[in-house]
Design an enzyme around this catalytic site. Sequence first.
Site, PDB file in Angstrom:
ATOM      1  CB  CYS A  52       9.566 -12.433  10.391  1.00 55.93           C
ATOM      2  SG  CYS A  52       9.345 -11.930   8.692  1.00 55.93           S
ATOM      3  NE  ARG A  99       6.741 -11.657  15.687  1.00 50.99           N
ATOM      4  CZ  ARG A  99       7.342 -10.630  16.264  1.00 50.99           C
ATOM      5  NH1 ARG A  99       7.205 -10.453  17.555  1.00 50.99           N
ATOM      6  NH2 ARG A  99       8.075  -9.791  15.577  1.00 50.99           N
ATOM      7  CD1 TRP A 144       2.702 -11.464   7.341  1.00 51.83           C
ATOM      8  CD2 TRP A 144       3.881  -9.741   6.561  1.00 51.83           C
ATOM      9  NE1 TRP A 144       1.811 -10.520   6.869  1.00 51.83           N
ATOM     10  CE2 TRP A 144       2.511  -9.456   6.385  1.00 51.83           C
ATOM     11  CE3 TRP A 144       4.807  -8.791   6.126  1.00 51.83           C
ATOM     12  CZ2 TRP A 144       2.040  -8.274   5.820  1.00 51.83           C
ATOM     13  CZ3 TRP A 144       4.352  -7.612   5.555  1.00 51.83           C
ATOM     14  CH2 TRP A 144       2.972  -7.362   5.410  1.00 51.83           C
ATOM     15  CG  ASN A 163      12.109 -11.485  12.645  1.00 52.12           C
ATOM     16  OD1 ASN A 163      12.044 -12.469  11.922  1.00 52.12           O
ATOM     17  ND2 ASN A 163      11.635 -11.451  13.889  1.00 52.12           N
ATOM     18  N   GLY A 164      12.782  -8.219   9.553  1.00 55.03           N
ATOM     19  CA  GLY A 164      13.094  -6.837   9.162  1.00 55.03           C
ATOM     20  C   GLY A 164      13.315  -6.728   7.664  1.00 55.03           C
ATOM     21  CD  GLU A 188     -10.174   0.182  17.461  1.00 59.29           C
ATOM     22  OE1 GLU A 188      -9.529   0.780  16.574  1.00 59.29           O
ATOM     23  OE2 GLU A 188      -9.830  -0.919  17.906  1.00 59.29           O
ATOM     24  CE  LYS A 199     -10.117  -4.075  16.533  1.00 63.13           C
ATOM     25  NZ  LYS A 199      -8.964  -3.518  17.095  1.00 63.13           N
ATOM     26  CD  GLU A 212      -8.327  -5.499  13.108  1.00 63.70           C
ATOM     27  OE1 GLU A 212      -7.166  -5.599  12.726  1.00 63.70           O
ATOM     28  OE2 GLU A 212      -8.648  -4.892  14.151  1.00 63.70           O
ATOM     29  CG  HIS A 243     -22.122  16.949   3.363  1.00 59.42           C
ATOM     30  ND1 HIS A 243     -22.599  18.132   2.871  1.00 59.42           N
ATOM     31  CD2 HIS A 243     -22.277  17.010   4.709  1.00 59.42           C
ATOM     32  CE1 HIS A 243     -23.015  18.902   3.874  1.00 59.42           C
ATOM     33  NE2 HIS A 243     -22.832  18.231   5.005  1.00 59.42           N
ATOM     34  CE  LYS A 284      -0.948  -7.642  18.877  1.00 58.40           C
ATOM     35  NZ  LYS A 284      -2.260  -6.982  18.947  1.00 58.40           N
TER      36      LYS A 284
END
Length: 609
Positions: free
Chosen positions: A2, A27, A75, A101-102, A481, A485, A488, A504, A604
């Site tokens: 948010c 964000r 969000w 926010n939170g 990574e 990348k 996403e 395996h 974000k």
Amino acid sequence: MCGIVGYTGSQEAAPIMLDGLRRLEYRGYDSAGIVISGDGGLRLCKAKGYVENLSNLIGGGALMKGGTGIGHTRWATHGKPSDENAHPHISYGGKIAIVHNGIIENYAKLRDMLIAKGVQFKSETDTEVACNLIQYFYDGDILKAVSEAALRLEGSYALGIVCEDFPDTLLAVRKESPLVLGVGKDGNFLASDVAAILQHTRDVYYLDDDEIAVVTPRSIKFYAAGLVETEKELSRVDWDISAAEKGGYEHFMFKEIMEQPEAVRKTLSPRIKDGRVLLDDVRFDPDYLKSLSRIYIVGCGSAYHVGVVAKYNLEKLLRIPVEACLASEFRYASPLVGDKTLVICISQSGMTADTIAAMRESKRLGARVLSIVNVVGSVIANESDDVIYTWAGPEIAVATTKAYSTQLAVTYLIGLYMADILGTITKDEYDALVRGLLELPSKLEKILSSKEQVQYLASIYFNKENIFFIGRNIDYALTLESSLKLKEISYIHSDAYAAGELKHGTISLIEDGTLVIAMASYTQLIDKTVSNIVEVKSRGAEILTLTTESGVASVAHTSDNIITIPDTHEVLLPSLAVVPMQLFSYYVALMRGCSIDKPRNLAKSVTVE
Ligand code: F6R
């Protein structure tokens, strides 16, 4: 997640807030809203979806006149994305509006308490509970009501509040979720992130936990516990507004990829003087370092992947057991942490809930915490024993690139600094690594200058639906990574494997045309990786290999296509190898028409567990 932006002053507030909300879009959010406070009382508009939807409803701000207001991007956590659940929320008495926010952890208990007093709720959110709680304590003194409510809220929150009876006043209170107050020429600002207000002011106050700010067009006052008025120091934000703008690039992600040589230079060069690594940021006693029995590196997502690279490198350099841990798993796994443990927390935002929790648990168990953080003044930076800032500048794209690279650069500095004190590195090795570090920015520039080759490869492979990444040692760390990348931002399914592990189980998924991207930069194990490439190639896989200039000859006969990076000290290879993989993900996502800077479902800064 948010975002909050508020303004009170002589300008029209609504356009200022719409602009601020657009700057917070990176964000991640699913609805947006705005409240204007003025002589006509509180006027509210909110809408599911993009800020543009909200803007259309209010004529770009022209339909909501007034000089005081607060905007929010939400969000969803409690309750689905909808107009009703979007912020701001108005209290049952209609006098108070808030954005949040939170997460308020005890919201259910408080909601039951308020319902028992006859309060009715319109949304499913924890935010409306906070709003009604403030109204419940309101008897004409809004500061007291906010303070009383805040005392009863558990969890993390940053609240922006307006009250009908004080039409030109904003209030703010926070706990574990950031808020800044900006001092402008024609009024004052409130925001969850300086990016939202930087076009108006660089002079800001950072609100502390449990502090309340009262903002009017001409003043900002701060109150600590017990409503004691306090003085705070004004800070100057030194990054330029262009750092948070696209500057002619189509996407923030691409801009941030291209900024990496400079970002890494800024991280490294002030900390290397006359061939020596100087970490003025940390105060390690040599005896303490020598007493260490273990190092944990903790982070989430890409920050964790930096930790996996660092695990390989630090163990080699320091001869101490090093473990890279996912922050979300760390504290529930009975970690062996005590006063002989160093915990390194890695976080771009410094706000990631799981990493904060891991940091606090480590401190509680007696460990010293060193953090690698980008955002100055964030929770992790503030609460760690030592902080090394990455100085990467603002990272706006959801998919991290320059933060990853600068975090990695800091881990090399830590390795050199500690190895020198511990005596686990020879002078020749130390000098070679420092030379390699100083050359990194120009080698990154060289890689970026041949981005068209990666673009061409992306055009060959962008319609694949399954991609496997394989590699060994630091190349394995890099596959993690690279795979993240790609998935996403392009939404292609991909997985990362230690190259020797495929046979395996996973090799059963390889069939004609499956794309396997082999990371083969680590010369010591290149022949082993080539054997694994052969295993998948002979089962029909197409092979795209990344290697160094000197590694090309070893992989040429087994690869359909090759990406080449300059040679460098083996410890530093991931810094170079990651860049073509970032570009590959970017171009693939572009060709698939994906929302690159704001991938679906992502935020974000992940401030919930
Ligand atoms: C991926 C990405 C995330 C973050 C993770 C941790 O591109 O950006 O995986 O790395 O959410 O975030 P910070 O570093 O802010 O703790």
